[in-house]
Scaffold this active site. Structure first.
Site, PDB file in Angstrom:
ATOM      1  N   SER A  15       0.799  -1.232   0.000  1.00  0.00           N
ATOM      2  CA  SER A  15       0.000   0.000   0.000  1.00  0.00           C
ATOM      3  C   SER A  15       0.823   1.270   0.000  1.00  0.00           C
ATOM      4  CB  SER A  15      -0.840   0.082   1.283  1.00  0.00           C
ATOM      5  OG  SER A  15      -1.871  -0.818   1.268  1.00  0.00           O
TER       6      SER A  15
ATOM      7  N   HIS B 234      -2.879   0.883  -5.439  1.00  0.00           N
ATOM      8  CA  HIS B 234      -2.209  -0.395  -5.710  1.00  0.00           C
ATOM      9  C   HIS B 234      -2.100  -0.639  -7.216  1.00  0.00           C
ATOM     10  CE1 HIS B 234      -2.698  -1.942  -1.519  1.00  0.00           C
ATOM     11  NE2 HIS B 234      -3.783  -1.211  -1.550  1.00  0.00           N
TER      12      HIS B 234
ATOM     13  N   HIS C  46      -5.338  -8.561  -2.875  1.00  0.00           N
ATOM     14  CA  HIS C  46      -5.650  -8.970  -1.513  1.00  0.00           C
ATOM     15  C   HIS C  46      -6.801  -9.967  -1.474  1.00  0.00           C
ATOM     16  CE1 HIS C  46      -3.755  -4.992  -1.239  1.00  0.00           C
ATOM     17  NE2 HIS C  46      -3.288  -5.377  -0.075  1.00  0.00           N
TER      18      HIS C  46
ATOM     19  N   TYR D 225      -9.244  -9.787   0.545  1.00  0.00           N
ATOM     20  CA  TYR D 225     -10.510  -9.066   0.757  1.00  0.00           C
ATOM     21  C   TYR D 225     -11.123  -8.560  -0.542  1.00  0.00           C
ATOM     22  CZ  TYR D 225      -7.567  -4.815   0.771  1.00  0.00           C
ATOM     23  OH  TYR D 225      -6.660  -3.839   0.443  1.00  0.00           O
ATOM     24  N   GLU D 226     -10.323  -8.503  -1.615  1.00  0.00           N
ATOM     25  CA  GLU D 226     -10.877  -8.090  -2.905  1.00  0.00           C
ATOM     26  C   GLU D 226     -11.709  -9.211  -3.535  1.00  0.00           C
ATOM     27  OE1 GLU D 226      -8.026  -5.693  -5.459  1.00  0.00           O
ATOM     28  OE2 GLU D 226      -6.651  -6.465  -3.940  1.00  0.00           O
TER      29      GLU D 226
ATOM     30  N   ALA E  12       1.752  -2.137   4.689  1.00  0.00           N
ATOM     31  CA  ALA E  12       1.347  -1.114   5.645  1.00  0.00           C
ATOM     32  C   ALA E  12       0.521  -1.826   6.706  1.00  0.00           C
ATOM     33  CB  ALA E  12       0.509  -0.038   4.966  1.00  0.00           C
TER      34      ALA E  12
ATOM     35  N   MET F 241      -3.547  -6.804   6.428  1.00  0.00           N
ATOM     36  CA  MET F 241      -4.430  -7.656   5.612  1.00  0.00           C
ATOM     37  C   MET F 241      -3.693  -8.271   4.423  1.00  0.00           C
ATOM     38  SD  MET F 241      -7.670  -5.039   5.596  1.00  0.00           S
ATOM     39  CE  MET F 241      -8.098  -4.101   7.076  1.00  0.00           C
ATOM     40  N   SER F 242      -2.417  -8.565   4.601  1.00  0.00           N
ATOM     41  CA  SER F 242      -1.660  -9.157   3.484  1.00  0.00           C
ATOM     42  C   SER F 242      -0.523  -9.997   4.033  1.00  0.00           C
ATOM     43  CB  SER F 242      -1.095  -8.042   2.599  1.00  0.00           C
ATOM     44  OG  SER F 242      -0.119  -7.296   3.307  1.00  0.00           O
TER      45      SER F 242
ATOM     46  N   ASN G 152      -0.677   3.524  10.983  1.00  0.00           N
ATOM     47  CA  ASN G 152      -1.533   4.084  12.028  1.00  0.00           C
ATOM     48  C   ASN G 152      -1.312   3.253  13.266  1.00  0.00           C
ATOM     49  OD1 ASN G 152      -3.000   1.980  10.327  1.00  0.00           O
ATOM     50  ND2 ASN G 152      -4.247   1.992  12.174  1.00  0.00           N
TER      51      ASN G 152
ATOM     52  N   HIS H 232      -7.619   4.995   6.300  1.00  0.00           N
ATOM     53  CA  HIS H 232      -6.932   4.580   5.071  1.00  0.00           C
ATOM     54  C   HIS H 232      -5.995   5.694   4.580  1.00  0.00           C
ATOM     55  CE1 HIS H 232      -6.098   2.046   1.647  1.00  0.00           C
ATOM     56  NE2 HIS H 232      -6.498   2.972   0.797  1.00  0.00           N
TER      57      HIS H 232
HETATM   58  N1  HPA Z   1      -5.613  -2.847  10.735  1.00  0.00           N
HETATM   59  C1  HPA Z   1      -5.537  -3.719   9.707  1.00  0.00           C
HETATM   60  N2  HPA Z   1      -4.855  -3.503   8.624  1.00  0.00           N
HETATM   61  C2  HPA Z   1      -4.213  -2.333   8.501  1.00  0.00           C
HETATM   62  C3  HPA Z   1      -4.250  -1.372   9.513  1.00  0.00           C
HETATM   63  C4  HPA Z   1      -4.990  -1.651  10.688  1.00  0.00           C
HETATM   64  O1  HPA Z   1      -5.062  -0.839  11.623  1.00  0.00           O
HETATM   65  N3  HPA Z   1      -3.503  -0.335   9.084  1.00  0.00           N
HETATM   66  C5  HPA Z   1      -3.030  -0.660   7.864  1.00  0.00           C
HETATM   67  N4  HPA Z   1      -3.453  -1.871   7.498  1.00  0.00           N
END
Ligand code: HPA
Length: 288
Positions: free
Chosen positions: A32, A63, A85, A87-88, A115, A213-214, A237, A261
């Site tokens: 990301s 992406h 991903h 989730y896609e 990320a 998530m990867s 974050n 995001h």
């Molecule tokens: N949670 C899950 N996936 C993420 C996060 C998060 O806080 N930040 C970036 N990808």
């Protein structure tokens, strides 16, 4: 696509070879907002995923999808610029197909970036974490199904998945550069929802330092194939349950998902030059 059929892998690798003659030693995945990690490659040939048979196409903003074959620090590399991903809606096999192709092209080592949200209170947004180990909490595994012993063993070991030697090298490089490098356990979830505070607490109790998530699918397949792996999370974050709950209580949670995001992409941008420097340093020493 259910399995990684060797003929599909060869077809895809063959298409890449038609565009670029460099035989890569190292494969990189830029996550990301980190696509510009690939910008510094020289003698670079970008190949859009659409030109590679059986390759999945990305659907998420930030992406872009192309394989870049080139050189970084005199090391021949292949860079997967943008991943897809789970989730896609892609299968675990689709997500990880590029790993098989990059290995078929010659890559023996995988450097993977992502990320992530920071769970370790000692971290801050913008930190870089070398991944020491992972928790695969996606509920899935890309190796489920019949095993092709030509690709790897039925029951691959995951202990030592993140090469101690390469992590040491990354630490040495970071120290030389004066760049702070954290170390920790990455929890890989399916997404696409961000975690509830209760889930974040659970992840902290499990020993996770960062959540995303990867990565766990790709690393699983890379290890199945016998590649060495080095992984980095950029903490986009902080994901601290008490603080998130307090913010929600204070009604500060409105329209938050977009903000998180954006925050992730922004902190990622800030960390890119530092991560770029670490990766370049690792590659400089890799050649020796
Ligand atoms: N949670 C899950 N996936 C993420 C996060 C998060 O806080 N930040 C970036 N990808």
């Amino acid at each position: 696509m259910e399995l990684h059929k060797r003929e599909y892998i060869e077809e895809a690798a063959g298409a890449v070879r038609q565009h670029a003659s460099i035989v890569p030693q190292v494969a990189l995945i830029t996550g990301s907002g980190l696509a510009e990690l690939a910008d510094e490659a020289i003698n670079a040939t970008p190949i859009p995923y659409g030109d590679i048979p059986h390759f999945p196409q990305s659907t998420v903003a930030g992406h872009p999808g192309e394989l870049v074959v080139g050189e970084l620090e005199n090391v021949p590399v292949v860079i997967q610029r943008g991943r897809v991903h789970f989730y896609e809606g892609y299968s675990m096999q689709q997500i990880t197909f590029p790993i098989r192709v990059m290995q078929a092209l010659g890559a023996e080592t995988l450097i993977v970036t992502n990320a992530a949200g920071g769970l370790n209170p000692a971290f801050s947004a913008g930190d870089i974490m070398a991944i020491r180990d992972h928790l695969n909490l996606t509920g899935h595994n890309p190796l489920r199904g019949p095993n092709d012993p030509e690709l790897g063993p039925r029951f691959p070991l995951m202990a030592g998945a993140y090469s101690p030697r390469l992590r040491q090298l990354a630490r040495d490089v970071a120290r030389e550069l004066g760049v702070e490098l954290q170390s920790g356990v990455y929890a890989g979830l399916a997404g696409p929802t961000f975690e509830t505070p209760a889930e974040l607490r659970f992840l902290q109790m499990m020993g996770a330092d960062a959540v995303g998530m990867s990565t766990t699918p790709e690393v699983t397949v890379a290890r199945h194939g016998g590649m060495q792996v080095l992984g980095f999370s950029i903490v986009g974050n902080m994901a601290l349950p008490d603080e998130i709950e307090a913010a929600v209580e204070a009604q500060a949670g409105e329209g938050e998902a977009e903000e998180v995001h954006d925050e992730v992409l922004e902190a990622g941008q800030r960390a890119v030059p530092r991560l770029q420097a670490i990766i370049r340093g690792v590659l400089r020493n890799y050649a020796r």
